[in-house]
Design a protein around this motif. Structure first.
Motif, PDB file in Angstrom:
ATOM      1  N   ASP A  27       0.904  -1.348  -0.063  1.00 48.18           N
ATOM      2  CA  ASP A  27      -0.035  -0.024  -0.123  1.00 48.18           C
ATOM      3  C   ASP A  27       0.806   1.367  -0.120  1.00 48.18           C
ATOM      4  O   ASP A  27       1.903   1.350   0.538  1.00 48.18           O
ATOM      5  CB  ASP A  27      -0.959   0.093   1.232  1.00 48.18           C
ATOM      6  CG  ASP A  27      -2.072  -0.979   1.157  1.00 48.18           C
ATOM      7  OD1 ASP A  27      -2.430  -1.480   2.498  1.00 48.18           O
ATOM      8  OD2 ASP A  27      -2.451  -1.295  -0.125  1.00 48.18           O
ATOM      9  N   PHE A  28       0.273   2.370  -0.684  1.00 48.01           N
ATOM     10  CA  PHE A  28       0.948   3.383  -0.659  1.00 48.01           C
ATOM     11  C   PHE A  28       1.025   4.322   0.808  1.00 48.01           C
ATOM     12  O   PHE A  28      -0.037   3.874   1.561  1.00 48.01           O
ATOM     13  CB  PHE A  28       0.333   4.515  -1.704  1.00 48.01           C
ATOM     14  CG  PHE A  28       0.618   5.912  -1.481  1.00 48.01           C
ATOM     15  CD1 PHE A  28      -0.294   6.827  -1.020  1.00 48.01           C
ATOM     16  CD2 PHE A  28       1.880   6.484  -2.062  1.00 48.01           C
ATOM     17  CE1 PHE A  28       0.084   8.328  -0.789  1.00 48.01           C
ATOM     18  CE2 PHE A  28       1.973   7.910  -1.820  1.00 48.01           C
ATOM     19  CZ  PHE A  28       1.304   8.670  -1.525  1.00 48.01           C
ATOM     20  N   VAL A  29       2.021   4.773   1.123  1.00 49.09           N
ATOM     21  CA  VAL A  29       2.125   5.276   2.361  1.00 49.09           C
ATOM     22  C   VAL A  29       2.249   6.957   2.230  1.00 49.09           C
ATOM     23  O   VAL A  29       1.354   7.762   2.843  1.00 49.09           O
ATOM     24  CB  VAL A  29       3.291   4.891   3.364  1.00 49.09           C
ATOM     25  CG1 VAL A  29       3.611   5.615   4.465  1.00 49.09           C
ATOM     26  CG2 VAL A  29       3.058   3.559   3.541  1.00 49.09           C
ATOM     27  N   ALA A  30       3.334   7.301   1.500  1.00 43.60           N
ATOM     28  CA  ALA A  30       3.678   8.831   1.329  1.00 43.60           C
ATOM     29  C   ALA A  30       4.612   9.014   0.132  1.00 43.60           C
ATOM     30  O   ALA A  30       5.368   7.780  -0.322  1.00 43.60           O
ATOM     31  CB  ALA A  30       4.280   9.310   2.413  1.00 43.60           C
ATOM     32  N   SER A  31       4.586  10.087  -0.812  1.00 41.13           N
ATOM     33  CA  SER A  31       5.614  10.466  -1.861  1.00 41.13           C
ATOM     34  C   SER A  31       5.848  11.870  -1.928  1.00 41.13           C
ATOM     35  O   SER A  31       5.227  12.572  -0.869  1.00 41.13           O
ATOM     36  CB  SER A  31       4.637   9.955  -3.258  1.00 41.13           C
ATOM     37  OG  SER A  31       3.904  10.842  -3.378  1.00 41.13           O
ATOM     38  N   ILE A  32       7.174  12.224  -2.461  1.00 40.97           N
ATOM     39  CA  ILE A  32       7.430  13.574  -2.592  1.00 40.97           C
ATOM     40  C   ILE A  32       8.135  13.796  -3.945  1.00 40.97           C
ATOM     41  O   ILE A  32       8.646  12.939  -4.390  1.00 40.97           O
ATOM     42  CB  ILE A  32       8.494  13.673  -1.340  1.00 40.97           C
ATOM     43  CG1 ILE A  32       9.046  15.288  -1.554  1.00 40.97           C
ATOM     44  CG2 ILE A  32       9.753  12.850  -1.643  1.00 40.97           C
ATOM     45  CD1 ILE A  32       9.802  15.732  -0.171  1.00 40.97           C
ATOM     46  N   ARG A  33       7.705  14.701  -4.586  1.00 41.75           N
ATOM     47  CA  ARG A  33       8.343  15.178  -5.794  1.00 41.75           C
ATOM     48  C   ARG A  33       9.665  15.588  -5.498  1.00 41.75           C
ATOM     49  O   ARG A  33      10.016  16.483  -4.725  1.00 41.75           O
ATOM     50  CB  ARG A  33       7.593  16.235  -6.309  1.00 41.75           C
ATOM     51  CG  ARG A  33       6.128  15.904  -6.998  1.00 41.75           C
ATOM     52  CD  ARG A  33       5.415  17.011  -7.653  1.00 41.75           C
ATOM     53  NE  ARG A  33       3.932  16.741  -8.086  1.00 41.75           N
ATOM     54  CZ  ARG A  33       3.509  15.849  -9.087  1.00 41.75           C
ATOM     55  NH1 ARG A  33       4.548  15.472  -9.989  1.00 41.75           N
ATOM     56  NH2 ARG A  33       2.372  15.866  -9.365  1.00 41.75           N
ATOM     57  N   TRP A  34      10.619  14.903  -6.455  1.00 39.04           N
ATOM     58  CA  TRP A  34      11.985  15.227  -5.798  1.00 39.04           C
ATOM     59  C   TRP A  34      12.358  16.781  -6.275  1.00 39.04           C
ATOM     60  O   TRP A  34      13.244  17.330  -5.292  1.00 39.04           O
ATOM     61  CB  TRP A  34      12.821  14.422  -6.762  1.00 39.04           C
ATOM     62  CG  TRP A  34      14.307  14.426  -6.434  1.00 39.04           C
ATOM     63  CD1 TRP A  34      15.437  14.893  -6.993  1.00 39.04           C
ATOM     64  CD2 TRP A  34      14.765  13.654  -5.108  1.00 39.04           C
ATOM     65  NE1 TRP A  34      16.619  14.659  -6.449  1.00 39.04           N
ATOM     66  CE2 TRP A  34      16.165  14.072  -5.354  1.00 39.04           C
ATOM     67  CE3 TRP A  34      14.499  13.098  -4.083  1.00 39.04           C
ATOM     68  CZ2 TRP A  34      17.107  13.451  -4.233  1.00 39.04           C
ATOM     69  CZ3 TRP A  34      15.281  12.626  -3.223  1.00 39.04           C
ATOM     70  CH2 TRP A  34      16.484  12.645  -3.275  1.00 39.04           C
ATOM     71  N   GLY A  35      11.750  17.544  -7.285  1.00 36.42           N
ATOM     72  CA  GLY A  35      12.352  18.707  -7.471  1.00 36.42           C
ATOM     73  C   GLY A  35      11.636  19.681  -6.703  1.00 36.42           C
ATOM     74  O   GLY A  35      12.435  20.374  -5.800  1.00 36.42           O
ATOM     75  N   VAL A  36      10.473  19.696  -6.610  1.00 34.72           N
ATOM     76  CA  VAL A  36       9.694  21.015  -5.739  1.00 34.72           C
ATOM     77  C   VAL A  36       9.376  20.531  -4.490  1.00 34.72           C
ATOM     78  O   VAL A  36       9.141  21.383  -3.791  1.00 34.72           O
ATOM     79  CB  VAL A  36       8.212  21.575  -6.515  1.00 34.72           C
ATOM     80  CG1 VAL A  36       8.668  21.894  -7.990  1.00 34.72           C
ATOM     81  CG2 VAL A  36       7.300  20.253  -6.837  1.00 34.72           C
TER      82      VAL A  36
END
Length: 122
Positions: free
Chosen positions: A45-54
């Motif tokens: 399951d998905f927990v968290a994500s972050i856009r590497w650039g912004v």
């Protein structure tokens, strides 16, 4: 890219852990780094994500307000600060990279680390 997750362990309910993911190789601004988890007998399951650039962040409803994802671009590190842990947070936690801009779907993430086990006792 190779991803190495660490920081898991055994913690009591209400406690905290900081998971780390070290990346080798190139990570571009358009990529997304994410954390997923898989409990025994359940799907990943998905927990968290972050856009590497912004640096925009995204969370599963089940962890919003308790977990925080962050990254240090210069060190190619991604972190997941987990607070107010609950027994239902027990799982193997994986870091992963999406190259197509995907944010939450397992199938969008093509590079995976080996996982680190988080066990929360009641």
């Amino acid at each position: 890219v190779q991803l190495q997750a660490s920081g898991g362990g055994l913690v009591q309910a209400g406690g905290s852990l900081r998971l780390s993911c070290a990346a080798s190789g190139s990570i571009f601004s358009s990529h997304v780094m994410g954390w997923f988890r898989q409990a025994p007998g359940k799907e990943r399951d998905f927990v968290a994500s972050i856009r590497w650039g912004v640096g925009n962040t995204y969370y599963a409803d089940s962890v919003k307000g308790r977990f925080t994802i962050s990254r240090v671009r210069a060190e190619k590190m991604v972190y997941l600060q987990t607070d107010s842990l609950k027994p239902e947070d027990t799982a193997v936690y994986y870091c992963a990279r999406a190259r197509n801009g995907g944010l939450r779907l397992v199938d969008d993430f093509v590079d995976w680390g080996q996982g680190t086990l988080v066990t929360v006792s009641s």
